[in-house]
Design a protein around this motif. Sequence first.
Motif, PDB file in Angstrom:
ATOM      1  N   GLY A 180       0.800  -1.223   0.000  1.00 43.84           N
ATOM      2  CA  GLY A 180       0.000   0.000   0.000  1.00 43.84           C
ATOM      3  C   GLY A 180       0.832   1.270   0.000  1.00 43.84           C
ATOM      4  N   ALA A 181       2.162   1.136   0.013  1.00 39.04           N
ATOM      5  CA  ALA A 181       3.031   2.317  -0.002  1.00 39.04           C
ATOM      6  C   ALA A 181       2.985   2.968  -1.383  1.00 39.04           C
ATOM      7  N   ALA A 182       2.938   4.280  -1.391  1.00 41.20           N
ATOM      8  CA  ALA A 182       2.874   5.034  -2.638  1.00 41.20           C
ATOM      9  C   ALA A 182       4.177   5.791  -2.856  1.00 41.20           C
ATOM     10  N   ARG A 183       4.558   5.900  -4.134  1.00 41.71           N
ATOM     11  CA  ARG A 183       5.717   6.721  -4.479  1.00 41.71           C
ATOM     12  C   ARG A 183       5.612   7.146  -5.933  1.00 41.71           C
ATOM     13  N   ALA A 184       6.255   8.266  -6.224  1.00 36.96           N
ATOM     14  CA  ALA A 184       6.272   8.780  -7.593  1.00 36.96           C
ATOM     15  C   ALA A 184       7.484   8.196  -8.305  1.00 36.96           C
ATOM     16  N   VAL A 185       7.275   7.772  -9.542  1.00 41.05           N
ATOM     17  CA  VAL A 185       8.364   7.226 -10.358  1.00 41.05           C
ATOM     18  C   VAL A 185       8.286   7.861 -11.744  1.00 41.05           C
ATOM     19  N   PRO A 186       9.422   7.929 -12.454  1.00 39.87           N
ATOM     20  CA  PRO A 186       9.398   8.477 -13.815  1.00 39.87           C
ATOM     21  C   PRO A 186       8.464   7.660 -14.712  1.00 39.87           C
ATOM     22  N   ALA A 187       7.756   8.356 -15.571  1.00 42.72           N
ATOM     23  CA  ALA A 187       6.871   7.688 -16.532  1.00 42.72           C
ATOM     24  C   ALA A 187       7.698   6.810 -17.457  1.00 42.72           C
ATOM     25  N   ALA A 188       7.102   5.762 -17.955  1.00 44.20           N
ATOM     26  CA  ALA A 188       7.783   4.845 -18.874  1.00 44.20           C
ATOM     27  C   ALA A 188       8.121   5.551 -20.186  1.00 44.20           C
ATOM     28  N   GLY A 189       9.190   5.110 -20.821  1.00 46.28           N
ATOM     29  CA  GLY A 189       9.551   5.600 -22.142  1.00 46.28           C
ATOM     30  C   GLY A 189      10.388   6.866 -22.174  1.00 46.28           C
ATOM     31  N   LEU A 190      10.786   7.388 -21.021  1.00 43.11           N
ATOM     32  CA  LEU A 190      11.611   8.595 -21.002  1.00 43.11           C
ATOM     33  C   LEU A 190      13.063   8.235 -21.257  1.00 43.11           C
ATOM     34  N   ASP A 191      13.795   9.153 -21.873  1.00 38.12           N
ATOM     35  CA  ASP A 191      15.215   8.937 -22.128  1.00 38.12           C
ATOM     36  C   ASP A 191      15.933  10.276 -22.046  1.00 38.12           C
ATOM     37  N   GLY A 192      17.238  10.226 -22.007  1.00 41.62           N
ATOM     38  CA  GLY A 192      18.056  11.424 -22.030  1.00 41.62           C
ATOM     39  C   GLY A 192      17.854  12.311 -20.820  1.00 41.62           C
ATOM     40  N   ALA A 193      17.989  13.618 -21.061  1.00 42.29           N
ATOM     41  CA  ALA A 193      17.873  14.595 -19.976  1.00 42.29           C
ATOM     42  C   ALA A 193      16.513  14.516 -19.301  1.00 42.29           C
TER      43      ALA A 193
END
Length: 184
Positions: free
Chosen positions: A105-118
């Motif tokens: 049940g722990a929540a956290r923010a993560v980068p969206a899929a498909g991102l690259d580079g800067a």
Amino acid sequence: MKQPGDRAPAPGPLALVQNLLNTVDIDAGRDRLRTIAELTMFATRYGPGGLTFGDSDVTELRRFRDALRDTCRGHAGAPVPAASAAMLRHAFGHAPLILTIDGSGAARAVPAAGLDGATALVAHVAAAILDAVATGTWPRLKACAAHRCQWVYYDHSPAGRGRWCTMSVCGSRAKMRAYRAGRR
């Protein structure tokens, strides 16, 4: 990265932010994010490995790093320039995060899929900052008040009022200048 005065580094994911900000040594005039190879090496060592960078990513991340350092100077009492705040709004606005919930049940923010580079590296920094905000550690990541230094350190002091990367160097210099000015 080795910290001045053998300070302990920032805890958890905030270490990524601290390491990014300290890729430049203002006093010595050295920058470790000048090329795609250096940026790739940084991301592999301290952040998300496997990213592909282009020439514009180097320039963009250096500008992002400098604006983020201004925020850490703000944690030590300096005003954050409006241009730096605007640059960060723009960079974070193009680095999407998603909220995940794990099996407990722990929540956290993560980068969206498909991102690259800067964009991917900025998203990882954003996630680390959000984690630090949630744990209350974000305001303790500060840039040294010495204008020639600005090394970013984690303030482990009980009251959280540290101003210098290390008292034995920058703090001592500032106290000596104040002493000499008072004697005049």
